[in-house]
Design a protein around this motif. Sequence first.
Motif, PDB file in Angstrom:
ATOM      1  N   LEU A 102       0.826  -1.205   0.000  1.00  0.00           N
ATOM      2  CA  LEU A 102       0.000   0.000   0.000  1.00  0.00           C
ATOM      3  C   LEU A 102       0.862   1.257   0.000  1.00  0.00           C
ATOM      4  O   LEU A 102       0.571   2.218  -0.721  1.00  0.00           O
ATOM      5  CB  LEU A 102      -0.921  -0.007   1.219  1.00  0.00           C
ATOM      6  N   GLN A 103       1.927   1.255   0.789  1.00  0.00           N
ATOM      7  CA  GLN A 103       2.813   2.419   0.827  1.00  0.00           C
ATOM      8  C   GLN A 103       3.415   2.697  -0.548  1.00  0.00           C
ATOM      9  O   GLN A 103       3.498   3.851  -0.979  1.00  0.00           O
ATOM     10  CB  GLN A 103       3.923   2.196   1.848  1.00  0.00           C
ATOM     11  N   LEU A 104       3.835   1.649  -1.231  1.00  0.00           N
ATOM     12  CA  LEU A 104       4.417   1.817  -2.562  1.00  0.00           C
ATOM     13  C   LEU A 104       3.388   2.365  -3.545  1.00  0.00           C
ATOM     14  O   LEU A 104       3.700   3.224  -4.380  1.00  0.00           O
ATOM     15  CB  LEU A 104       4.972   0.483  -3.059  1.00  0.00           C
ATOM     16  N   ARG A 105       2.164   1.863  -3.459  1.00  0.00           N
ATOM     17  CA  ARG A 105       1.104   2.361  -4.333  1.00  0.00           C
ATOM     18  C   ARG A 105       0.819   3.838  -4.072  1.00  0.00           C
ATOM     19  O   ARG A 105       0.683   4.635  -5.006  1.00  0.00           O
ATOM     20  CB  ARG A 105      -0.171   1.539  -4.135  1.00  0.00           C
ATOM     21  N   MET A 106       0.748   4.201  -2.800  1.00  0.00           N
ATOM     22  CA  MET A 106       0.418   5.583  -2.460  1.00  0.00           C
ATOM     23  C   MET A 106       1.554   6.548  -2.820  1.00  0.00           C
ATOM     24  O   MET A 106       1.316   7.672  -3.256  1.00  0.00           O
ATOM     25  CB  MET A 106       0.090   5.688  -0.973  1.00  0.00           C
ATOM     26  N   LYS A 107       2.777   6.086  -2.644  1.00  0.00           N
ATOM     27  CA  LYS A 107       3.912   6.930  -3.020  1.00  0.00           C
ATOM     28  C   LYS A 107       3.881   7.234  -4.510  1.00  0.00           C
ATOM     29  O   LYS A 107       4.079   8.389  -4.932  1.00  0.00           O
ATOM     30  CB  LYS A 107       5.221   6.232  -2.647  1.00  0.00           C
ATOM     31  N   LYS A 108       3.621   6.194  -5.321  1.00  0.00           N
ATOM     32  CA  LYS A 108       3.545   6.403  -6.769  1.00  0.00           C
ATOM     33  C   LYS A 108       2.353   7.276  -7.124  1.00  0.00           C
ATOM     34  O   LYS A 108       2.440   8.140  -8.010  1.00  0.00           O
ATOM     35  CB  LYS A 108       3.430   5.044  -7.470  1.00  0.00           C
ATOM     36  N   GLU A 133      -8.434   6.901   2.723  1.00  0.00           N
ATOM     37  CA  GLU A 133      -8.227   6.165   3.966  1.00  0.00           C
ATOM     38  C   GLU A 133      -6.801   6.356   4.475  1.00  0.00           C
ATOM     39  O   GLU A 133      -6.569   6.439   5.691  1.00  0.00           O
ATOM     40  CB  GLU A 133      -8.498   4.684   3.740  1.00  0.00           C
ATOM     41  N   VAL A 134      -5.858   6.461   3.556  1.00  0.00           N
ATOM     42  CA  VAL A 134      -4.456   6.634   3.941  1.00  0.00           C
ATOM     43  C   VAL A 134      -4.127   8.081   4.293  1.00  0.00           C
ATOM     44  O   VAL A 134      -3.488   8.361   5.306  1.00  0.00           O
ATOM     45  CB  VAL A 134      -3.532   6.153   2.809  1.00  0.00           C
ATOM     46  N   HIS A 135      -4.592   9.017   3.460  1.00  0.00           N
ATOM     47  CA  HIS A 135      -4.173  10.414   3.590  1.00  0.00           C
ATOM     48  C   HIS A 135      -5.178  11.326   4.279  1.00  0.00           C
ATOM     49  O   HIS A 135      -4.844  12.443   4.639  1.00  0.00           O
ATOM     50  CB  HIS A 135      -3.850  10.988   2.198  1.00  0.00           C
ATOM     51  N   GLY A 136      -6.394  10.868   4.395  1.00  0.00           N
ATOM     52  CA  GLY A 136      -7.410  11.704   5.027  1.00  0.00           C
ATOM     53  C   GLY A 136      -8.066  12.684   4.076  1.00  0.00           C
ATOM     54  O   GLY A 136      -8.982  13.420   4.471  1.00  0.00           O
ATOM     55  N   VAL A 137      -7.610  12.699   2.842  1.00  0.00           N
ATOM     56  CA  VAL A 137      -8.209  13.559   1.817  1.00  0.00           C
ATOM     57  C   VAL A 137      -8.323  12.745   0.533  1.00  0.00           C
ATOM     58  O   VAL A 137      -7.606  11.760   0.339  1.00  0.00           O
ATOM     59  CB  VAL A 137      -7.369  14.831   1.546  1.00  0.00           C
ATOM     60  N   SER A 138      -9.223  13.162  -0.347  1.00  0.00           N
ATOM     61  CA  SER A 138      -9.371  12.470  -1.629  1.00  0.00           C
ATOM     62  C   SER A 138      -8.225  12.853  -2.556  1.00  0.00           C
ATOM     63  O   SER A 138      -7.523  13.852  -2.321  1.00  0.00           O
ATOM     64  CB  SER A 138     -10.699  12.861  -2.277  1.00  0.00           C
ATOM     65  N   PRO A 139      -8.002  12.097  -3.639  1.00  0.00           N
ATOM     66  CA  PRO A 139      -6.959  12.470  -4.597  1.00  0.00           C
ATOM     67  C   PRO A 139      -7.162  13.873  -5.166  1.00  0.00           C
ATOM     68  O   PRO A 139      -6.191  14.621  -5.336  1.00  0.00           O
ATOM     69  CB  PRO A 139      -7.098  11.406  -5.694  1.00  0.00           C
ATOM     70  N   SER A 140      -8.412  14.224  -5.441  1.00  0.00           N
ATOM     71  CA  SER A 140      -8.688  15.567  -5.988  1.00  0.00           C
ATOM     72  C   SER A 140      -8.345  16.644  -4.982  1.00  0.00           C
ATOM     73  O   SER A 140      -7.761  17.691  -5.328  1.00  0.00           O
ATOM     74  CB  SER A 140     -10.160  15.668  -6.403  1.00  0.00           C
ATOM     75  N   GLU A 141      -8.708  16.412  -3.719  1.00  0.00           N
ATOM     76  CA  GLU A 141      -8.381  17.383  -2.669  1.00  0.00           C
ATOM     77  C   GLU A 141      -6.873  17.484  -2.477  1.00  0.00           C
ATOM     78  O   GLU A 141      -6.329  18.577  -2.263  1.00  0.00           O
ATOM     79  CB  GLU A 141      -9.052  16.976  -1.364  1.00  0.00           C
ATOM     80  N   ALA A 199       0.091  14.128   3.558  1.00  0.00           N
ATOM     81  CA  ALA A 199       0.346  12.695   3.367  1.00  0.00           C
ATOM     82  C   ALA A 199       0.769  12.028   4.668  1.00  0.00           C
ATOM     83  O   ALA A 199       1.590  12.554   5.392  1.00  0.00           O
ATOM     84  CB  ALA A 199       1.442  12.503   2.304  1.00  0.00           C
ATOM     85  N   ARG A 200       0.202  10.875   4.901  1.00  0.00           N
ATOM     86  CA  ARG A 200       0.586  10.102   6.072  1.00  0.00           C
ATOM     87  C   ARG A 200       1.887   9.357   5.829  1.00  0.00           C
ATOM     88  O   ARG A 200       2.667   9.137   6.750  1.00  0.00           O
ATOM     89  CB  ARG A 200      -0.527   9.092   6.417  1.00  0.00           C
ATOM     90  N   PHE A 201       2.103   8.929   4.570  1.00  0.00           N
ATOM     91  CA  PHE A 201       3.317   8.189   4.245  1.00  0.00           C
ATOM     92  C   PHE A 201       4.248   9.075   3.443  1.00  0.00           C
ATOM     93  O   PHE A 201       3.832   9.855   2.612  1.00  0.00           O
ATOM     94  CB  PHE A 201       2.992   6.945   3.397  1.00  0.00           C
TER      95      PHE A 201
END
Length: 232
Positions: A168-174, A207-215, A229-231
Motif C-alpha cells: 500500500l505504501q508503494l502504491r500511495m507513493k507512486k 483512507e491513507v491520507h485523510g483527503v481524496s486524490p482531488s483534494e 500525506a501520512r506516508f
Amino acid sequence: MLLDDDPLIRETFSLTFPEYEFIAVNTVMEFLKILRSPNDVCLIILDIVMPGINGIQVLRQIRGMGVNIPVIICTAYGSKDVVIEALRNGANDFIDKPFSVKEVRESFRRLLKGLSEDPLERAYEFLRENFHTQVNLELVSKEVNLHPKYLSRKFRERFGTGFMEQKLQLRMKKARELLRNNRLDLEFIAHKVGYSSPEAFSRAFKEVHGVSPSEYRRSLRRGRGDRSARFN
C-alpha cells in the motif's frame, strides 16, 4: 535439506560440504512437515529409493505443493529412464552414488547461484517492481523460495510493517507522484498504481491520507506539498 534413509549418506554430505548447512532427515513424513512449516530451505536433495516410496513420488508432492525450490535427485540406481522421469517431474539435476565431490559442489553452486543475496531484499525488490499488479505474499514467497508465514514474519521484522502495508505504501507513493501531473486523470492514475477503478483508488487514497486524490491535488496547487500525506 537432504532426504535419505541411509545415515552414512546423511553424515557424508554434512562432512563433505561444510560450507553449507544441512537439514538431514530420513522419513518423508518429517521431510514434508519441515517443508510445510516456515523454513529457509533453498535446495532439496532426494534419494530415489526409500522404504515404501521413491524420490519421484516425493518430487511430485513437492511440486504439487507449489514449492519451487531446486531439487536434486540422488540415486545409486541411475538409468536414462529414471533421469528423464525425474526431470519431467520437476527435478533440476541428478547425481549418482557414489558421487563426485567436484560435480556435486558444482551442482550446488549452479542451483544456488543468486540465492546468496538477501532473500528479504529480493522479496522487497520484487514487490517494488510489481506493486501495481495483483502480487500477493504467496507469489512473492514462491519467487524467493521462502514459506509465506516465514516471509511474512521476517518482512515485518526487517521493514517494520507487514507485506500488504508495504504494498500500500508503494502504491500511495507512486500515486502522489502522478497526482503532481495535472494532465493525468484519476482513471489513468488508478490503473497505473493497481486499482480497478477511480472509485476504488479514491477510497484507498482517502483512507491513507485523510483527503481524496482531488483534494490532495488542489492542496498541491495551493503550495502545501505533501503535508497532508501520512506516508513519505
